[in-house]
Design a protein around this motif. Sequence first.
Motif, PDB file in Angstrom:
ATOM      1  N   ALA B  98    -104.534  -1.349   6.335  1.00 56.78           N
ATOM      2  CA  ALA B  98    -104.149  -1.170   4.938  1.00 56.78           C
ATOM      3  C   ALA B  98    -105.357  -0.757   4.125  1.00 56.78           C
ATOM      4  CB  ALA B  98    -103.544  -2.457   4.382  1.00 56.78           C
ATOM      5  N   VAL B  99    -105.096  -0.049   3.051  1.00 55.33           N
ATOM      6  CA  VAL B  99    -106.213   0.304   2.177  1.00 55.33           C
ATOM      7  C   VAL B  99    -106.787  -0.976   1.600  1.00 55.33           C
ATOM      8  CG1 VAL B  99    -105.484   2.629   1.657  1.00 55.33           C
ATOM      9  CG2 VAL B  99    -104.559   0.720   0.354  1.00 55.33           C
ATOM     10  N   ASN B 100    -108.051  -0.910   1.360  1.00 54.18           N
ATOM     11  CA  ASN B 100    -108.816  -2.083   0.996  1.00 54.18           C
ATOM     12  C   ASN B 100    -108.182  -2.954  -0.084  1.00 54.18           C
ATOM     13  OD1 ASN B 100    -111.197  -3.617   1.225  1.00 54.18           O
ATOM     14  ND2 ASN B 100    -112.238  -1.700   1.755  1.00 54.18           N
ATOM     15  N   THR B 101    -107.881  -2.349  -1.190  1.00 56.49           N
ATOM     16  CA  THR B 101    -107.391  -3.121  -2.329  1.00 56.49           C
ATOM     17  C   THR B 101    -106.061  -3.772  -2.028  1.00 56.49           C
ATOM     18  OG1 THR B 101    -108.371  -1.335  -3.609  1.00 56.49           O
ATOM     19  CG2 THR B 101    -107.142  -3.034  -4.797  1.00 56.49           C
ATOM     20  N   PHE B 102    -105.192  -2.953  -1.429  1.00 57.20           N
ATOM     21  CA  PHE B 102    -103.878  -3.491  -1.099  1.00 57.20           C
ATOM     22  C   PHE B 102    -104.020  -4.689  -0.171  1.00 57.20           C
ATOM     23  CE2 PHE B 102     -99.929  -3.942   1.080  1.00 57.20           C
ATOM     24  CZ  PHE B 102     -98.976  -3.607   0.137  1.00 57.20           C
ATOM     25  N   CYS B 103    -104.911  -4.514   0.728  1.00 56.10           N
ATOM     26  CA  CYS B 103    -105.135  -5.555   1.712  1.00 56.10           C
ATOM     27  C   CYS B 103    -105.563  -6.859   1.054  1.00 56.10           C
ATOM     28  CB  CYS B 103    -106.221  -5.042   2.656  1.00 56.10           C
ATOM     29  SG  CYS B 103    -106.341  -5.932   4.174  1.00 56.10           S
ATOM     30  N   THR B 104    -106.614  -6.780   0.335  1.00 50.62           N
ATOM     31  CA  THR B 104    -107.189  -7.993  -0.246  1.00 50.62           C
ATOM     32  C   THR B 104    -106.321  -8.577  -1.346  1.00 50.62           C
ATOM     33  OG1 THR B 104    -109.278  -6.849   0.080  1.00 50.62           O
ATOM     34  CG2 THR B 104    -109.328  -8.925  -1.138  1.00 50.62           C
ATOM     35  N   ASN B 105    -105.825  -7.702  -2.202  1.00 53.70           N
ATOM     36  CA  ASN B 105    -105.193  -8.208  -3.418  1.00 53.70           C
ATOM     37  C   ASN B 105    -103.704  -8.451  -3.297  1.00 53.70           C
ATOM     38  OD1 ASN B 105    -107.740  -7.665  -4.244  1.00 53.70           O
ATOM     39  ND2 ASN B 105    -107.146  -6.716  -6.174  1.00 53.70           N
ATOM     40  N   TRP B 106    -103.099  -7.781  -2.359  1.00 53.43           N
ATOM     41  CA  TRP B 106    -101.649  -7.945  -2.304  1.00 53.43           C
ATOM     42  C   TRP B 106    -101.214  -8.604  -0.996  1.00 53.43           C
ATOM     43  CZ3 TRP B 106     -97.103  -7.040   0.133  1.00 53.43           C
ATOM     44  CH2 TRP B 106     -95.941  -7.098  -0.639  1.00 53.43           C
ATOM     45  N   LEU B 107    -101.724  -8.030   0.072  1.00 52.17           N
ATOM     46  CA  LEU B 107    -101.210  -8.461   1.374  1.00 52.17           C
ATOM     47  C   LEU B 107    -101.698  -9.854   1.751  1.00 52.17           C
ATOM     48  CD1 LEU B 107     -99.412  -7.511   3.583  1.00 52.17           C
ATOM     49  CD2 LEU B 107    -101.328  -6.324   4.642  1.00 52.17           C
ATOM     50  N   VAL B 108    -102.986 -10.054   1.705  1.00 50.35           N
ATOM     51  CA  VAL B 108    -103.534 -11.317   2.184  1.00 50.35           C
ATOM     52  C   VAL B 108    -102.937 -12.529   1.454  1.00 50.35           C
ATOM     53  CG1 VAL B 108    -105.637 -12.690   2.312  1.00 50.35           C
ATOM     54  CG2 VAL B 108    -105.662 -10.307   3.051  1.00 50.35           C
ATOM     55  N   PRO B 109    -102.824 -12.460   0.135  1.00 56.24           N
ATOM     56  CA  PRO B 109    -102.259 -13.637  -0.540  1.00 56.24           C
ATOM     57  C   PRO B 109    -100.834 -13.946  -0.112  1.00 56.24           C
ATOM     58  CG  PRO B 109    -103.310 -12.160  -2.108  1.00 56.24           C
ATOM     59  CD  PRO B 109    -103.264 -11.431  -0.805  1.00 56.24           C
ATOM     60  N   ARG B 110    -100.119 -12.913   0.353  1.00 60.36           N
ATOM     61  CA  ARG B 110     -98.707 -13.134   0.692  1.00 60.36           C
ATOM     62  C   ARG B 110     -98.462 -13.371   2.177  1.00 60.36           C
ATOM     63  NH1 ARG B 110     -99.120 -10.103  -3.604  1.00 60.36           N
ATOM     64  NH2 ARG B 110     -97.517 -10.054  -5.237  1.00 60.36           N
ATOM     65  N   GLU B 162     -99.423   3.050  -9.815  1.00 60.87           N
ATOM     66  CA  GLU B 162     -99.505   3.267 -11.260  1.00 60.87           C
ATOM     67  C   GLU B 162    -100.732   2.556 -11.780  1.00 60.87           C
ATOM     68  OE1 GLU B 162     -95.701   1.902 -12.471  1.00 60.87           O
ATOM     69  OE2 GLU B 162     -96.201  -0.198 -12.130  1.00 60.87           O
ATOM     70  N   LEU B 163    -101.208   3.067 -12.853  1.00 59.14           N
ATOM     71  CA  LEU B 163    -102.482   2.571 -13.372  1.00 59.14           C
ATOM     72  C   LEU B 163    -102.325   2.132 -14.818  1.00 59.14           C
ATOM     73  CD1 LEU B 163    -104.752   5.392 -11.919  1.00 59.14           C
ATOM     74  CD2 LEU B 163    -104.475   3.060 -11.042  1.00 59.14           C
ATOM     75  N   THR B 164    -103.007   1.081 -15.134  1.00 60.88           N
ATOM     76  CA  THR B 164    -103.034   0.654 -16.530  1.00 60.88           C
ATOM     77  C   THR B 164    -104.422   0.078 -16.818  1.00 60.88           C
ATOM     78  OG1 THR B 164    -101.770  -0.503 -18.235  1.00 60.88           O
ATOM     79  CG2 THR B 164    -102.271  -1.729 -16.217  1.00 60.88           C
ATOM     80  N   ALA B 165    -104.723   0.024 -18.047  1.00 59.26           N
ATOM     81  CA  ALA B 165    -106.063  -0.418 -18.445  1.00 59.26           C
ATOM     82  C   ALA B 165    -106.141  -1.937 -18.506  1.00 59.26           C
ATOM     83  CB  ALA B 165    -106.422   0.172 -19.804  1.00 59.26           C
ATOM     84  N   VAL B 166    -107.174  -2.462 -17.899  1.00 62.80           N
ATOM     85  CA  VAL B 166    -107.364  -3.923 -17.905  1.00 62.80           C
ATOM     86  C   VAL B 166    -108.844  -4.221 -18.204  1.00 62.80           C
ATOM     87  CG1 VAL B 166    -105.516  -4.353 -16.260  1.00 62.80           C
ATOM     88  CG2 VAL B 166    -107.866  -4.032 -15.448  1.00 62.80           C
ATOM     89  N   ALA B 167    -109.023  -5.442 -18.577  1.00 64.14           N
ATOM     90  CA  ALA B 167    -110.409  -5.901 -18.810  1.00 64.14           C
ATOM     91  C   ALA B 167    -110.400  -7.417 -18.744  1.00 64.14           C
ATOM     92  CB  ALA B 167    -110.923  -5.418 -20.142  1.00 64.14           C
ATOM     93  N   SER B 168    -111.566  -7.999 -18.763  1.00 63.18           N
ATOM     94  CA  SER B 168    -111.624  -9.458 -18.739  1.00 63.18           C
ATOM     95  C   SER B 168    -111.420  -9.986 -20.159  1.00 63.18           C
ATOM     96  CB  SER B 168    -112.970  -9.926 -18.200  1.00 63.18           C
ATOM     97  OG  SER B 168    -113.984  -9.687 -19.154  1.00 63.18           O
ATOM     98  N   LEU B 242    -101.414  -4.726  -7.883  1.00 63.47           N
ATOM     99  CA  LEU B 242    -102.464  -5.185  -6.975  1.00 63.47           C
ATOM    100  C   LEU B 242    -103.356  -6.248  -7.603  1.00 63.47           C
ATOM    101  CD1 LEU B 242    -103.509  -1.830  -5.290  1.00 63.47           C
ATOM    102  CD2 LEU B 242    -101.974  -3.617  -4.448  1.00 63.47           C
ATOM    103  N   PHE B 243    -103.136  -6.471  -8.845  1.00 62.51           N
ATOM    104  CA  PHE B 243    -103.966  -7.486  -9.495  1.00 62.51           C
ATOM    105  C   PHE B 243    -103.107  -8.531 -10.193  1.00 62.51           C
ATOM    106  CE2 PHE B 243    -106.850  -4.026  -8.805  1.00 62.51           C
ATOM    107  CZ  PHE B 243    -108.071  -4.649  -8.540  1.00 62.51           C
ATOM    108  N   ASP B 244    -101.912  -8.667  -9.682  1.00 62.26           N
ATOM    109  CA  ASP B 244    -100.996  -9.555 -10.399  1.00 62.26           C
ATOM    110  C   ASP B 244    -101.480 -10.997 -10.412  1.00 62.26           C
ATOM    111  OD1 ASP B 244    -100.572  -9.955  -7.766  1.00 62.26           O
ATOM    112  OD2 ASP B 244     -98.377  -9.948  -7.875  1.00 62.26           O
ATOM    113  N   THR B 245    -102.169 -11.390  -9.343  1.00 63.44           N
ATOM    114  CA  THR B 245    -102.660 -12.776  -9.377  1.00 63.44           C
ATOM    115  C   THR B 245    -103.775 -12.914 -10.405  1.00 63.44           C
ATOM    116  OG1 THR B 245    -104.103 -12.244  -7.523  1.00 63.44           O
ATOM    117  CG2 THR B 245    -102.030 -13.355  -7.008  1.00 63.44           C
ATOM    118  N   ASP B 246    -104.630 -11.904 -10.475  1.00 60.65           N
ATOM    119  CA  ASP B 246    -105.701 -11.959 -11.469  1.00 60.65           C
ATOM    120  C   ASP B 246    -105.129 -11.907 -12.887  1.00 60.65           C
ATOM    121  OD1 ASP B 246    -107.832 -12.016  -9.575  1.00 60.65           O
ATOM    122  OD2 ASP B 246    -107.467  -9.882  -9.196  1.00 60.65           O
TER     123      ASP B 246
END
Lengths: 309, 309
Positions: B98-110, B162-168, B242-246
């Motif tokens: 899997a592509v890196n981000t998908f892997c870490t942020n989506w797949l692994v947690p589930r 899809e992309l959207t703007a995020v920040a801390s 991909l950042f829903d947990t964050d």
Amino acid sequence: MLRLPPLSAIRAFEAAARHGNFTKAAEELGMTQAAVSYQVKLLEDRVGTPLFLRQPRRVVLSEAGKRLAPAVAEAFQRLNAAFASLRETDESVLSVSAVNTFCTNWLVPRLGTFQMAHPNIAVRLEASHRVVDFAMEEFDVAIRSGKGDWPGVKAHQLFPVELTAVASPEFMKRAGPIKRAEDLLPLPLLDCTDECWQRWFAQAGVSKLPRLKGPIVQMQTQQMIGSAAMAGQGVALVTPALFDTDLAAGRLVQILPTVVSHYDMKYWLVYPEERQKSAKIKAFRDWILAEVARDRIAKETAAPRLAIM
Amino acid sequence: MLRLPPLSAIRAFEAAARHGNFTKAAEELGMTQAAVSYQVKLLEDRVGTPLFLRQPRRVVLSEAGKRLAPAVAEAFQRLNAAFASLRETDESVLSVSAVNTFCTNWLVPRLGTFQMAHPNIAVRLEASHRVVDFAMEEFDVAIRSGKGDWPGVKAHQLFPVELTAVASPEFMKRAGPIKRAEDLLPLPLLDCTDECWQRWFAQAGVSKLPRLKGPIVQMQTQQMIGSAAMAGQGVALVTPALFDTDLAAGRLVQILPTVVSHYDMKYWLVYPEERQKSAKIKAFRDWILAEVARDRIAKETAAPRLAIM
DNA sequence: ACGATCCATAAGGTGGCTTTATGCTCTTCC
DNA sequence: GGAAGAGCATAAAGCCACCTTATGGATCGT
């Protein structure tokens, strides 16, 4: 039991795995590279997982392929070994079925030269009066007497089944001088139940039929008849070729030159048609035909030893 | 190496030897008695010796057959075992790229729920930014982003890229109130080398292009960009899924509702077409599609957490 | 850049394998 | 003792699996 994938596919895989190269595998298997590719893919489809990784200009076993290859190779080695050993041990023993007399009087005395020529072939010899069926019993070759018209078997003629009158020298002395066939008529004719004697007398120019002497032991084989003659019990009608050693040694003498053929029967070497290429059968065939030829030449050069003369 | 007789003939012989009966063997092999008879005879012709003795109403192994049968049976058992074990262990580990981000942020947690549902399937996960070729590398399935038009693979759409703007949240506090997209223009836009930002601004109704800030670290993965954003380094354009947990945990906030799709690209679950029937692949496919569906429902019911509002 | 190497794939033909049908032998049963 | 049944052999005919041919693509070496 779960069904195995197509064996041709497994074989292609095995060769390909061993060579790590479809082209080489194809050469070994005697087919084209495309065929190997096809078969490997077939197998992959069947097992549901790739067995090779297609890398540039080469193929390497996948994890699954690596697990599979050694076991498959082992299985094929097992098969190879089994068939090789079969071929080997199979060629090392020759099974012969022969009629009793032929066996004892002709074959056994000569077998020594066969063993000399083929020390690695053991001969299993079975004397039997019945005609063996190659499909039912395990014989490689057989000696039969008959007309040579059996279906499914290759038959080589050895010599005709011919009969002539013999007796022991002692018996001849007791019987007194015999000049013509008629002189035999009063003598004890061994095993005269069949018409052979009549045919022999007819051949010798005697129209009168021999008297059938009271109760007579009926003997199944020339072997027995010959033994009785050698024991001085009377005159026997035997195949000279089968008693040539006894004749040569003087244990029996041929009384008159008259020889009658037993109908058109001959002795034959026979074996299944489909086994013509078997090495041991070829060896035996060549040997026995040579022996027969040698005998014939010996007989033609030497004058028959007759009792009267 | 001496060539083996036809394998189909060997197989027929093996079954026939095991059953001592051509008819039963034919049943087992799913063919007719005549076929078995044919194959056995073929093998006998090849080895040059009878393997069965044809006795009335039955066949029994000849001496040669008796020698051959156990070895052949063993070889076939070996093959059976090899393929059975292959099937088994083959279904026990699932290889995912899997592509890196998908892997870490989506797949692994589930993945935990997949493991719960399929405790006998181990998952080997490899994060990789390149598109794997199933023929070259050993993966059962992969997560790719793209248009889903790859040849030879079955592709299931997961969700759009899809992309959207995020920040801390901290960054947002420092940046001051943001009400419109234009307000982002002066802020540090992370990884603005590609045109995604331009497309996002266009989507948000801003025609003016964002300035490209001097030297900027170019980041390969959303993973890195997201981390930078969480570290308060600026505003990132990421896929919310991909950042829903964050986002849920408040480490990131979505700044505006504007979401732009990355061309027509989607995330796809892909695997080789010819492996659709693989149990482990089916299991994973069913699981991941269910997870995606669950996510979508959750997102639709819950209002997006926006920073401004 | 070009040839060589190696594998994949499509198209097409054929022969090996199978089935169908029949006959034979021996056994069993009535 | 005849009829039915079980089992294998064999001939004829059909079909499909497998192989071959031909081509293309990819990579490596020079």
